[in-house]
Design a protein around this motif. Structure first.
Motif: not given
Length: 272
Positions: A1-6, A45-49
């Motif tokens: 998932m892109k930063f912009s999408e988040i 992925d390790e930073q998304l959560d």
């Protein structure tokens, strides 16, 4: 998932884009400018959560300043932590007024009651040290607070800017009772909110003892002016916008307005 999408997903849920960028930067250990430059890259992925956790926490009303651990005041960044009051822009007026009176009366000893994170005391000390006219005065800034965490944080902020202030744990001016006669300026942003007042959601997370002051919000002022002889001193305190008339009656001082045109500061000058 892109930063912009988040960011876009949470913006639709009410999280401002600027705050989202700051929170992503918090997780990445980068400034928001870095996030902007990498806006369309995939989030690891390790930073998304961790990012989603902070976004969700912020949406509960938890203050952004507590999450990022910093707050801007008088053009500088200061450390802030949960359990210590977050300074607002109106309080910068206390610094402006203090510097004005330090310059006018050549004051050399200042006491900040209820220092919180130390932004008022540290800023006054910094401005006095870096201003050519004021630096010759050798201004000494003292501070008190009943909150041990606040005292620790104020010291940390003073160290951050390499400035010397003396902070002591205790109520009102009690920790500096022996120095009271030599103190020339007392400044304070005290608790002044009515006990039953309804506040914005973010304030639910801030320390109640730094906000509430009795049924009419005037307990601090009554106690201070009953306890101390302020003869020959200048007193500058922040007030609630609807407390001016009562405080004039209580203290004989004058009321000044903030930049929004609201009654905000109580000022008492030495009487002839």
């Amino acid at each position: 998932m892109k930063f912009s999408e988040i960011v876009r997903t949470y913006k639709e849920r009410g999280l401002p884009e600027r705050e989202a960028l700051l929170l992503i930067g918090k997780v990445l250990g980068k400034r928001k400018e870095y996030v902007i430059a990498h806006y369309d890259e995939e989030c690891p992925d390790e930073q998304l959560d961790s990012i989603i956790h902070l976004f969700e926490k912020r949406l509960t009303g938890y203050p952004l300043q507590y999450i990022v651990g910093e707050v801007e005041f008088y053009g500088r960044l200061f450390y802030i932590e949960e359990g210590v009051l977050i300074p607002r822009w109106e309080t910068e007026g206390l610094v402006d007024l203090s510097l004005e009176y330090i310059r006018k009366y050549k004051l050399r000893k200042v006491l900040d009651i209820g220092v919180g994170s130390g932004v008022i005391a540290v800023t006054i000390a910094l401005e006095c040290a870096t201003n050519k006219e004021l630096s010759t005065l050798g201004v000494k800034v003292l501070g008190t607070d009943v909150n041990e965490k606040a005292i620790r944080l104020a010291k940390k902020n003073a160290e951050r800017y390499g400035i010397s202030c003396e902070f002591r744990l205790g109520s009102y001016a009690e920790p500096f009772r022996k120095e009271w006669d030599s103190i020339e300026l007392v400044v304070s942003n005290p608790p002044y909110v009515r006990n039953n007042a309804k506040l914005q959601k973010e304030l639910d997370f801030e320390p109640k003892e730094a906000l509430f002051a009795g049924e009419d919000g005037l307990d601090f002022y009554r106690e201070f002016f009953n306890r101390y002889d302020i003869s020959g001193k200048i007193v500058i305190m922040e007030i609630g916008e609807d407390q001016g008339e009562k405080l004039i009656s209580l203290t004989g001082g004058k009321i000044l307005k903030d930049l929004a045109g609201k009654d905000r500061y109580l000022v008492i000058e030495p009487r002839d």
